[in-house]
Design a protein around this motif. Structure first.
Motif, mmCIF file in Angstrom:
data_model
loop_
_atom_site.group_PDB
_atom_site.id
_atom_site.type_symbol
_atom_site.label_atom_id
_atom_site.label_comp_id
_atom_site.label_asym_id
_atom_site.label_seq_id
_atom_site.Cartn_x
_atom_site.Cartn_y
_atom_site.Cartn_z
ATOM 1 N N ALA A 118 -11.142 -25.131 12.388
ATOM 2 C CA ALA A 118 -12.616 -24.280 11.945
ATOM 3 C C ALA A 118 -12.989 -23.681 13.307
ATOM 4 C CB ALA A 118 -13.315 -25.226 11.268
ATOM 5 N N MET A 119 -12.191 -23.394 14.243
ATOM 6 C CA MET A 119 -12.544 -22.763 15.604
ATOM 7 C C MET A 119 -12.150 -21.144 15.248
ATOM 8 S SD MET A 119 -11.189 -25.672 18.335
ATOM 9 C CE MET A 119 -9.643 -25.507 17.493
ATOM 10 N N ALA A 120 -13.016 -20.357 16.412
ATOM 11 C CA ALA A 120 -12.648 -18.818 16.202
ATOM 12 C C ALA A 120 -12.765 -18.431 17.691
ATOM 13 C CB ALA A 120 -13.421 -18.189 15.250
ATOM 14 N N VAL A 121 -12.255 -17.343 17.660
ATOM 15 C CA VAL A 121 -12.574 -16.403 19.020
ATOM 16 C C VAL A 121 -12.990 -15.065 18.604
ATOM 17 C CG1 VAL A 121 -11.596 -15.644 21.154
ATOM 18 C CG2 VAL A 121 -10.796 -17.658 20.356
ATOM 19 N N SER A 122 -14.160 -14.872 18.939
ATOM 20 C CA SER A 122 -14.566 -13.532 18.593
ATOM 21 C C SER A 122 -14.161 -12.306 19.411
ATOM 22 C CB SER A 122 -16.310 -13.271 18.521
ATOM 23 O OG SER A 122 -16.821 -13.661 19.987
ATOM 24 N N LEU A 123 -13.871 -11.163 18.877
ATOM 25 C CA LEU A 123 -12.994 -10.087 19.398
ATOM 26 C C LEU A 123 -13.924 -9.102 19.365
ATOM 27 C CD1 LEU A 123 -9.733 -10.825 18.176
ATOM 28 C CD2 LEU A 123 -10.489 -11.449 20.547
ATOM 29 N N PRO A 124 -13.929 -7.991 20.466
ATOM 30 C CA PRO A 124 -13.022 -8.115 21.781
ATOM 31 C C PRO A 124 -13.612 -8.862 22.834
ATOM 32 C CG PRO A 124 -14.360 -5.888 21.862
ATOM 33 C CD PRO A 124 -14.616 -6.789 20.581
ATOM 34 N N GLU A 125 -14.667 -9.470 22.797
ATOM 35 C CA GLU A 125 -15.314 -10.161 23.879
ATOM 36 C C GLU A 125 -14.684 -11.438 24.226
ATOM 37 O OE1 GLU A 125 -16.845 -9.688 20.902
ATOM 38 O OE2 GLU A 125 -18.335 -8.075 21.461
ATOM 39 N N ALA A 126 -13.879 -11.987 23.200
ATOM 40 C CA ALA A 126 -13.093 -13.436 23.512
ATOM 41 C C ALA A 126 -14.107 -14.459 24.030
ATOM 42 C CB ALA A 126 -12.121 -13.228 24.703
ATOM 43 N N GLU A 127 -15.110 -14.502 22.978
ATOM 44 C CA GLU A 127 -15.870 -15.818 23.093
ATOM 45 C C GLU A 127 -15.520 -16.668 21.874
ATOM 46 O OE1 GLU A 127 -20.237 -14.221 24.212
ATOM 47 O OE2 GLU A 127 -19.756 -13.943 22.035
ATOM 48 N N PHE A 128 -15.477 -18.116 22.758
ATOM 49 C CA PHE A 128 -14.954 -19.278 21.602
ATOM 50 C C PHE A 128 -16.258 -19.663 20.886
ATOM 51 C CE2 PHE A 128 -12.325 -22.648 20.659
ATOM 52 C CZ PHE A 128 -12.908 -23.888 20.826
ATOM 53 N N VAL A 129 -15.949 -19.842 19.601
ATOM 54 C CA VAL A 129 -16.676 -20.256 18.256
ATOM 55 C C VAL A 129 -16.309 -21.653 17.850
ATOM 56 C CG1 VAL A 129 -18.010 -19.518 16.376
ATOM 57 C CG2 VAL A 129 -17.315 -17.848 17.969
ATOM 58 N N ASP A 130 -17.076 -22.688 17.954
ATOM 59 C CA ASP A 130 -16.893 -24.021 17.682
ATOM 60 C C ASP A 130 -17.966 -24.661 17.277
ATOM 61 O OD1 ASP A 130 -15.307 -26.788 19.337
ATOM 62 O OD2 ASP A 130 -15.141 -26.227 17.472
ATOM 63 N N PRO A 131 -18.536 -24.317 15.765
ATOM 64 C CA PRO A 131 -19.627 -24.960 15.473
ATOM 65 C C PRO A 131 -19.399 -26.227 14.996
ATOM 66 C CG PRO A 131 -18.913 -23.579 13.996
ATOM 67 C CD PRO A 131 -17.888 -23.251 14.848
ATOM 68 N N TYR A 132 -18.219 -26.804 14.438
ATOM 69 C CA TYR A 132 -18.110 -28.177 14.148
ATOM 70 C C TYR A 132 -17.081 -28.868 15.174
ATOM 71 C CZ TYR A 132 -19.570 -25.271 10.374
ATOM 72 O OH TYR A 132 -20.579 -24.385 9.530
ATOM 73 N N SER A 133 -17.070 -28.952 16.370
ATOM 74 C CA SER A 133 -16.477 -29.624 17.496
ATOM 75 C C SER A 133 -15.088 -29.869 17.144
ATOM 76 C CB SER A 133 -17.440 -30.886 17.704
ATOM 77 O OG SER A 133 -18.634 -30.710 17.631
ATOM 78 N N GLY A 134 -14.422 -28.698 16.813
ATOM 79 C CA GLY A 134 -12.985 -28.671 16.418
ATOM 80 C C GLY A 134 -12.280 -29.200 17.843
ATOM 81 N N LEU A 135 -12.830 -28.558 19.021
ATOM 82 C CA LEU A 135 -12.170 -28.736 20.189
ATOM 83 C C LEU A 135 -12.097 -30.150 20.471
ATOM 84 C CD1 LEU A 135 -10.817 -27.312 22.644
ATOM 85 C CD2 LEU A 135 -13.177 -27.233 23.585
#
Length: 492
Positions: free
Chosen positions: A154-171
């Motif tokens: 449930a992690m994502a990387v928005s493009l083309p900015e390459a921003e890390f999206v982790d609202p549920y602490s998957g990392l």
């Protein structure tokens, strides 16, 4: 471990951070840095979506595997664009486009060696009787991510900015090698019960632990798996069995009661003790045989071999007998087991060729032990090769794997005996065409010699000559003709 994984990660709006990964020696992510390391094809696609006024993000397993340093050629994306809008964006850019999953919001394409799927933000849930999800589209990436099976997906990387999206602490969970659900596991498994199988599959594939609350929910909701189609269950089971750590996933399926519903023959083995009292139970023996069969694979994971190892002793519960001397026997369990394997694999909708091959290996896995300490005649060797057919190499591996005795002297003796059998097979192969054992005379020649038309008599004559070939080796034309005429005379 991920450096700083237990500490807060600086995020921008909506839980975004600049994204980049530097793997350490163990292929675990070590830090996040501003410079992106996303495949150029993903950045290019991200720009196309942005120029069209939409958002795009690399998502799910693609992000997880990037963090683990193992990203392949399959890329999954999510977007706020609807499927018809996605098609307009990728047509003319992709080398090929397919719409097989468009009813579920997914458009597929191929570009530069990558297999790409773009799925519209969505949520999906089962009702109590349906086998198919009801799909509705969402508006935000966070809404999309919460519907995913586990936080590490449930992690994502928005493009083309390459921003890390982790609202549920998957990392953080990735750092701890832990499988948790973004929402409650009960909600997640109610939405899609197959996720319970996926928990076991990911535990096996990634060698991760499953959070206690997830295991509890799997146990309490195991009966929900019965609404999922056999094909979907089979596909998850295959991925689990073909993983690097299938024992781990199988044990979780048994522990939670899921195996009792999708592969009941496996937990049934826990109650049985093998005839030599070498193991705590046949269940543990079976898992060890699977481990040992995997160790003998030479060309990657072999589904047929692994299924045969897993199912080779499933006939034991039905054939258990308590003998007068106190021993426990399982006579003909290989024959019973072959029928059971065929039945179970058929229910799971396996292809007919896999069902046939697995059942054959289960049926033959004890054949070697029927010849004692190695007194193999040429005839016995021919029959062994003939009966195994194209499964001979897999039968070799299964038979060797089935030796799990802790007595090193006995194990070495069994290995030497089987070495001897393989040497005999190699020697006979040099002298005869063992890979395609046939009578010296074919059906046309039989009809010509006997002066008979096609029919049952030709088949009987062929079988007689085949038995002679197996017993005595090649006869040659003259001897074969004489033997055929002698047999024919006896039929009149």
């Amino acid at each position: 471990m991920i450096a700083g994984a237990g500490k807060p990660v600086r995020r921008g709006a909506h839980g975004h951070v600049p994204f980049s990964v530097v793997p350490n020696a163990n292929n675990a992510p070590q830090t996040l840095k501003p410079a992106p390391v996303i495949a150029p094809v993903a950045e290019d696609l991200g720009r196309r979506f942005k120029d069209a006024g939409f958002r795009l993000a690399l998502v799910g397993g693609s992000v997880r595997d990037t963090l683990l340093g193992r990203l392949g050629n399959d890329l999954d994306f999510t977007t706020d664009a609807r499927p018809d809008q996605v098609l307009k964006i990728i047509r003319g850019w992709a080398e090929a486009v397919w719409e097989v999953g468009i009813a579920f919001g997914t458009v597929g394409c191929r570009k530069g060696g990558y297999q790409i799927e773009v799925t519209t933000y969505r949520s999906e849930a089962y009702d109590r009787t349906s086998r198919k999800p009801e799909v509705s589209y969402g508006e935000t990436i966070e809404e999309d991510l919460v519907r995913r099976d586990f936080t590490v997906n449930a992690m994502a990387v928005s493009l083309p900015e390459a921003e890390f999206v982790d609202p549920y602490s998957g990392l953080g969970d990735l750092a701890q090698r832990l499988l948790r659900t973004p929402g409650t596991p009960e909600e997640s498994f109610s939405d899609d019960p197959l996720r319970m199988m996926r928990a076991a599959r990911f535990a096996a594939q990634l060698d991760f632990e499953v959070a206690p609350e997830v295991v509890t929910a799997m146990t309490e909701m195991a009966d929900r798996i019965e609404i999922v189609s056999a094909e979907r269950v089979r596909d998850e089971l295959n991925k689990l069995i073909l993983s690097d750590h299938p024992r781990k996933g199988l044990q979780l399926l048994v522990q939670t009661g899921l195996a009792a519903r999708v592969l009941p023959e496996l937990p049934a083995l826990r109650l049985e003790r093998d005839e030599h009292h070498r193991h705590k139970d046949v269940y543990e023996h079976t898992l060890t045989v699977l481990d040992q069969a995997m160790a003998l694979e030479t060309e990657g994971p072999d589904l047929v071999l692994r299924l045969a190892a897993l199912l080779h002793d499933i006939g034991k519960p039905r054939t258990r007998r308590f003998e007068s001397d106190g021993r426990v026997s399982f006579h003909h369990h290989e024959v019973v087991g072959a029928k059971m394997a065929k039945g179970r694999l058929t229910k799971l909708k396996y292809p007919n060729d896999i069902i046939k091959d697995v059942a054959r290996l289960v049926e033959l896995h004890l054949r070697f032990h029927g010849y004692g300490t190695g007194e193999w005649t040429d005839s016995a060797v021919r029959r062994y090769v003939r009966d195994a057919g194209p499964m001979l190499d897999q039968l070799h591996k299964l038979t060797r794997s089935d030796c799990t005795t802790r007595n090193k002297r006995k194990a070495a003796a069994l290995a030497r005996t089987y070495d001897g059998l393989e040497e005999r097979i190699a020697q006979l192969k040099e002298q005869e065409e063992l890979d395609a054992i046939r009578p010296d005379l074919d059906g046309n020649r039989i009809m010509e010699i006997l002066g008979i038309p096609p029919g049952r008599e030709v088949g009987k004559a062929y079988d007689h000559l085949l038995e002679l070939r197996l017993e005595n080796g090649p006869l040659g034309e003259e001897a074969a003709v004489a033997a055929l005429k002698e047999w024919w005379a006896a039929q009149v």
